[in-house]
Enzyme design. Structure first.
Site, short mmCIF file in Angstrom:
data_model
loop_
_atom_site.label_atom_id
_atom_site.label_comp_id
_atom_site.label_asym_id
_atom_site.label_seq_id
_atom_site.Cartn_x
_atom_site.Cartn_y
_atom_site.Cartn_z
N GLY A 27 0.81 -1.22 0.00
CA GLY A 27 0.00 0.00 0.00
C GLY A 27 0.83 1.26 0.00
CG ASP A 28 5.05 3.21 1.69
OD1 ASP A 28 4.68 4.34 2.05
OD2 ASP A 28 6.23 2.95 1.36
N GLY A 29 3.73 1.72 -1.42
CA GLY A 29 4.20 1.95 -2.79
C GLY A 29 3.09 2.43 -3.71
#
Length: 142
Positions: A27-29
């Protein structure tokens, strides 16, 4: 050519068993790419440094925590479960981050990762666009 990297790679059952911190990593990416793309589109004439600084204001844990608190009531029961599981997972917050904000941000990122790996692009786009809306409104208040 079609990009189907995720098409039918994970079932809902499989996704539920992925470590929440792994979902947050994904999700961060996804979130970072979305925000950078949005900012480039909105600031085509800006230089890299200005776009980077705006991106940081969206992706830091404090901002993600704020955004999540704004949309948490709009989550489905399933999405809320993913968020809470990740938020409550033991992890080490960076020294410069507030632990509560960091945990909310982790939950937010896991939710984004979960929607992404299940290829739920309509829901992912809805949530990401709500975040941009909240972020733009907050920026106007500063």
């Amino acid at each position: 050519m079609e990009f189907n990297l995720l098409k039918d790679k994970f079932t809902e059952e499989q996704a539920k068993f992925i470590n929440p911190l792994v979902l947050a990593l994904i999700g961060d990416g996804v979130y970072e790419v979305f925000i950078r793309t949005y900012l480039v589109e909105q600031n085509r004439e800006s230089n890299v440094q200005k776009i980077h600084l705006k991106a940081v204001s969206y992706v830091k844990a404090e901002a993600q925590s704020t955004y999540m608190k704004q949309i948490v009531d709009e989550l489905t029961e399933e999405e809320l479960g993913v968020f809470k599981r990740a938020r409550n997972t033991k992890s080490n917050a960076p020294k410069n981050a507030d632990v509560a904000n960091y945990r909310w941000a982790t939950g937010f990122e896991a939710l984004i990762g979960y929607l992404y790996i299940l290829n739920r692009m309509d829901r992912l786009n809805y949530i990401l666009n709500k975040i941009v809306e909240v972020g733009d409104n907050n920026e106007g208040k500063s």
